[in-house]
Design a protein around this motif. Structure first.
Motif, PDB file in Angstrom:
ATOM      1  N   ALA A   1      26.439  -9.948 -28.714  1.00 61.46           N
ATOM      2  CA  ALA A   1      26.914  -9.224 -27.532  1.00 61.46           C
ATOM      3  C   ALA A   1      25.948  -8.105 -27.138  1.00 61.46           C
ATOM      4  CB  ALA A   1      28.303  -8.642 -27.802  1.00 61.46           C
ATOM      5  N   VAL A   2      25.505  -7.330 -28.112  1.00 61.07           N
ATOM      6  CA  VAL A   2      24.597  -6.220 -27.810  1.00 61.07           C
ATOM      7  C   VAL A   2      23.267  -6.743 -27.271  1.00 61.07           C
ATOM      8  CG1 VAL A   2      23.256  -4.340 -28.827  1.00 61.07           C
ATOM      9  CG2 VAL A   2      25.657  -4.635 -29.449  1.00 61.07           C
ATOM     10  N   LEU A   3      22.714  -7.767 -27.922  1.00 62.06           N
ATOM     11  CA  LEU A   3      21.434  -8.313 -27.465  1.00 62.06           C
ATOM     12  C   LEU A   3      21.566  -8.968 -26.096  1.00 62.06           C
ATOM     13  CD1 LEU A   3      19.974  -9.802 -30.768  1.00 62.06           C
ATOM     14  CD2 LEU A   3      19.469  -7.611 -29.674  1.00 62.06           C
ATOM     15  N   ARG A   4      22.708  -9.614 -25.838  1.00 58.06           N
ATOM     16  CA  ARG A   4      22.921 -10.249 -24.531  1.00 58.06           C
ATOM     17  C   ARG A   4      22.930  -9.197 -23.420  1.00 58.06           C
ATOM     18  NH1 ARG A   4      26.086 -13.939 -21.579  1.00 58.06           N
ATOM     19  NH2 ARG A   4      24.921 -14.027 -19.612  1.00 58.06           N
ATOM     20  N   LEU A   5      23.559  -8.053 -23.648  1.00 59.41           N
ATOM     21  CA  LEU A   5      23.587  -6.995 -22.638  1.00 59.41           C
ATOM     22  C   LEU A   5      22.186  -6.470 -22.365  1.00 59.41           C
ATOM     23  CD1 LEU A   5      26.758  -4.923 -23.608  1.00 59.41           C
ATOM     24  CD2 LEU A   5      26.526  -6.635 -21.806  1.00 59.41           C
ATOM     25  N   GLU A   6      21.418  -6.244 -23.413  1.00 56.82           N
ATOM     26  CA  GLU A   6      20.058  -5.748 -23.217  1.00 56.82           C
ATOM     27  C   GLU A   6      19.204  -6.779 -22.485  1.00 56.82           C
ATOM     28  OE1 GLU A   6      18.486  -4.433 -26.945  1.00 56.82           O
ATOM     29  OE2 GLU A   6      19.863  -2.730 -27.082  1.00 56.82           O
ATOM     30  N   GLN A   7      19.317  -8.034 -22.878  1.00 54.42           N
ATOM     31  CA  GLN A   7      18.539  -9.088 -22.230  1.00 54.42           C
ATOM     32  C   GLN A   7      18.926  -9.246 -20.755  1.00 54.42           C
ATOM     33  OE1 GLN A   7      19.556 -12.295 -24.839  1.00 54.42           O
ATOM     34  NE2 GLN A   7      18.105 -11.672 -26.438  1.00 54.42           N
ATOM     35  N   GLU A   8      20.226  -9.185 -20.483  1.00 53.54           N
ATOM     36  CA  GLU A   8      20.677  -9.349 -19.100  1.00 53.54           C
ATOM     37  C   GLU A   8      20.224  -8.187 -18.235  1.00 53.54           C
ATOM     38  OE1 GLU A   8      22.434 -10.983 -15.711  1.00 53.54           O
ATOM     39  OE2 GLU A   8      21.761 -11.832 -17.617  1.00 53.54           O
ATOM     40  N   SER A   9      20.243  -6.982 -18.798  1.00 52.90           N
ATOM     41  CA  SER A   9      19.766  -5.823 -18.056  1.00 52.90           C
ATOM     42  C   SER A   9      18.303  -6.004 -17.658  1.00 52.90           C
ATOM     43  CB  SER A   9      19.927  -4.566 -18.912  1.00 52.90           C
ATOM     44  OG  SER A   9      19.463  -3.426 -18.229  1.00 52.90           O
ATOM     45  N   LEU A  10      17.490  -6.495 -18.578  1.00 53.98           N
ATOM     46  CA  LEU A  10      16.067  -6.720 -18.289  1.00 53.98           C
ATOM     47  C   LEU A  10      15.882  -7.892 -17.316  1.00 53.98           C
ATOM     48  CD1 LEU A  10      14.506  -6.194 -21.836  1.00 53.98           C
ATOM     49  CD2 LEU A  10      14.603  -4.581 -19.927  1.00 53.98           C
ATOM     50  N   ARG A  11      16.750  -8.908 -17.416  1.00 54.27           N
ATOM     51  CA  ARG A  11      16.628 -10.042 -16.496  1.00 54.27           C
ATOM     52  C   ARG A  11      16.879  -9.632 -15.056  1.00 54.27           C
ATOM     53  NH1 ARG A  11      19.166 -13.557 -13.565  1.00 54.27           N
ATOM     54  NH2 ARG A  11      21.223 -12.666 -13.937  1.00 54.27           N
ATOM     55  N   ARG A  12      17.818  -8.694 -14.860  1.00 51.73           N
ATOM     56  CA  ARG A  12      18.157  -8.270 -13.502  1.00 51.73           C
ATOM     57  C   ARG A  12      17.149  -7.276 -12.928  1.00 51.73           C
ATOM     58  NH1 ARG A  12      24.746  -7.208 -13.707  1.00 51.73           N
ATOM     59  NH2 ARG A  12      25.312  -9.208 -14.649  1.00 51.73           N
ATOM     60  N   LEU A  13      16.367  -6.670 -13.779  1.00 51.25           N
ATOM     61  CA  LEU A  13      15.527  -5.557 -13.346  1.00 51.25           C
ATOM     62  C   LEU A  13      14.424  -5.938 -12.359  1.00 51.25           C
ATOM     63  CD1 LEU A  13      15.276  -2.527 -13.724  1.00 51.25           C
ATOM     64  CD2 LEU A  13      13.822  -2.954 -15.723  1.00 51.25           C
ATOM     65  N   PRO A  14      13.683  -7.038 -12.535  1.00 53.40           N
ATOM     66  CA  PRO A  14      12.577  -7.319 -11.609  1.00 53.40           C
ATOM     67  C   PRO A  14      12.979  -7.360 -10.133  1.00 53.40           C
ATOM     68  CG  PRO A  14      12.407  -8.722 -13.535  1.00 53.40           C
ATOM     69  CD  PRO A  14      13.728  -8.014 -13.647  1.00 53.40           C
ATOM     70  N   ALA A  15      14.178  -7.853  -9.839  1.00 53.49           N
ATOM     71  CA  ALA A  15      14.615  -7.908  -8.443  1.00 53.49           C
ATOM     72  C   ALA A  15      14.808  -6.527  -7.840  1.00 53.49           C
ATOM     73  CB  ALA A  15      15.924  -8.691  -8.340  1.00 53.49           C
ATOM     74  N   LEU A  16      14.941  -5.506  -8.688  1.00 55.16           N
ATOM     75  CA  LEU A  16      15.167  -4.141  -8.215  1.00 55.16           C
ATOM     76  C   LEU A  16      13.884  -3.316  -8.172  1.00 55.16           C
ATOM     77  CD1 LEU A  16      18.414  -3.395 -10.273  1.00 55.16           C
ATOM     78  CD2 LEU A  16      18.257  -4.178  -7.901  1.00 55.16           C
ATOM     79  N   LEU A  17      12.749  -3.944  -8.529  1.00 49.38           N
ATOM     80  CA  LEU A  17      11.479  -3.216  -8.579  1.00 49.38           C
ATOM     81  C   LEU A  17      10.429  -3.890  -7.699  1.00 49.38           C
ATOM     82  CD1 LEU A  17      11.211  -2.488 -12.427  1.00 49.38           C
ATOM     83  CD2 LEU A  17      11.996  -0.930 -10.631  1.00 49.38           C
ATOM     84  N   PRO A  18      10.561  -3.798  -6.376  1.00 47.50           N
ATOM     85  CA  PRO A  18       9.536  -4.369  -5.498  1.00 47.50           C
ATOM     86  C   PRO A  18       8.170  -3.759  -5.800  1.00 47.50           C
ATOM     87  CG  PRO A  18      11.468  -3.684  -4.250  1.00 47.50           C
ATOM     88  CD  PRO A  18      11.636  -3.131  -5.630  1.00 47.50           C
ATOM     89  N   ALA A  19       7.132  -4.566  -5.671  1.00 45.80           N
ATOM     90  CA  ALA A  19       5.781  -4.125  -6.036  1.00 45.80           C
ATOM     91  C   ALA A  19       5.360  -2.884  -5.266  1.00 45.80           C
ATOM     92  CB  ALA A  19       4.789  -5.260  -5.796  1.00 45.80           C
ATOM     93  N   GLU A  20       5.722  -2.815  -3.976  1.00 42.59           N
ATOM     94  CA  GLU A  20       5.274  -1.667  -3.179  1.00 42.59           C
ATOM     95  C   GLU A  20       5.940  -0.371  -3.620  1.00 42.59           C
ATOM     96  OE1 GLU A  20       8.676  -3.607  -0.829  1.00 42.59           O
ATOM     97  OE2 GLU A  20       6.938  -4.259  -2.037  1.00 42.59           O
TER      98      GLU A  20
END
Length: 291
Positions: free
Chosen positions: A99-118
């Motif tokens: 459960a703990v690892l799944r939360l950390e992994q999911e948080s990182l999976r969602r992150l790229p969409a929130l960080l546009p290159a510009e």
């Protein structure tokens, strides 16, 4: 632009719409499978509010909204554990680990969409242009930010890590237009941070905000906004399993961009520093026996 990114950045929402937005962002996989009635019940709104909400984000119907959400939420993924209380007293040890690892992994999976290159490039540019970086990070954010401050100092960047009220008062009075305020806060709102934001506005220092709340004081004041996946409650949770992983990842990305700006010099320093440390360790080692 990705739907999840637009959901998180949109600040002109009613209270009802914010309830819907927060539920969808915290539970995108589940929301992508719900009917209007189910989504309304889960978010304490109404089916009519759900329909209006979908249209506000450019979707003619809930079906269209869910189709876009599906593409980003990985259809078929197992439901996430409760982000705030992912285990209880009776949960088997191996499930706690998962459960703990799944939360950390999911948080990182969602992150790229929130960080546009510009946006990342602009944030790195503000850090590079600053004579001093005032890094405001309280509580867990402060612990996560300490390594970033250490790494930045090692490559010659001046960073004031502000993690309590006394430090905040001291550094706020010394802020000027050449500084950059880097605010790392999941909620984007605490007393020390509000004082720092006011000081930055008064002296004209740029602000970079790393937060999960697009409508927070830090986000509204930011010249550059780096969003975190809003998976957790601000306070009612066992720990910052998801948010701490995301905060560290964002700071790692910023450090990498700053490092790359003068890569050869910074890489040479890393190699020289490593050789120096190895020499020190070697000098302190016990003599080798030859018999």
């Amino acid at each position: 632009m990705d739907l999840i990114y637009r959901l998180q950045r949109h600040s002109g929402l009613t209270q009802t719409e914010r309830h819907l937005r927060d539920y969808i962002l915290q539970n995108p996989e589940q929301a992508a499978r719900m009917s209007a009635r189910e989504l309304a019940a889960a978010s304490f709104t109404s089916p009519a509010a759900v329909t209006r909400f979908c249209r506000k984000f450019g979707c003619r119907s809930l079906k269209a909204f869910k189709a876009e959400l599906y593409r980003e939420a990985v259809p078929g993924a197992a439901p996430l554990p409760d982000c705030n209380f992912p285990f209880d007293a009776a949960t088997p040890a191996e499930e706690v680990t998962r459960a703990v690892l799944r939360l950390e992994q999911e948080s990182l999976r969602r992150l790229p969409a929130l960080l546009p290159a510009e946006v990342v490039r602009r944030a790195a540019g503000l850090l590079l242009s600053a004579s001093c970086i005032d890094l405001y990070a309280i509580g867990t954010s402060g612990h996560v930010s300490a390594d970033f401050a250490f790494r930045m100092r090692k490559i010659g960047r001046q960073v004031n890590l502000v993690s309590d009220r006394v430090e905040g008062s001291y550094f706020t009075r010394r802020m000027d237009a050449g500084h950059c305020l880097l605010a790392v806060s999941y909620s984007g709102a605490n007393d020390q941070l509000r004082a720092a934001l006011a000081a930055a506005k008064k002296c004209g220092a740029p602000v970079i905000a790393v937060t999960a709340r697009a409508d927070s004081p830090a986000a509204r004041r930011a010249d550059c906004l780096l969003l975190l996946p809003p998976m957790e409650s601000n306070d009612a949770k066992i720990s910052t399993f998801a948010s701490a992983a995301a905060q560290k990842a964002v700071l790692d990305v910023l450090f990498a961009h700053v490092f790359q700006h003068d890569y050869e010099r910074n890489a040479a320093f890393v190699r020289e520093d490593a050789a120096s440390l190895e020499a020190v360790r070697g000098a302190g080692a016990a003599p080798q026996r030859t018999d």
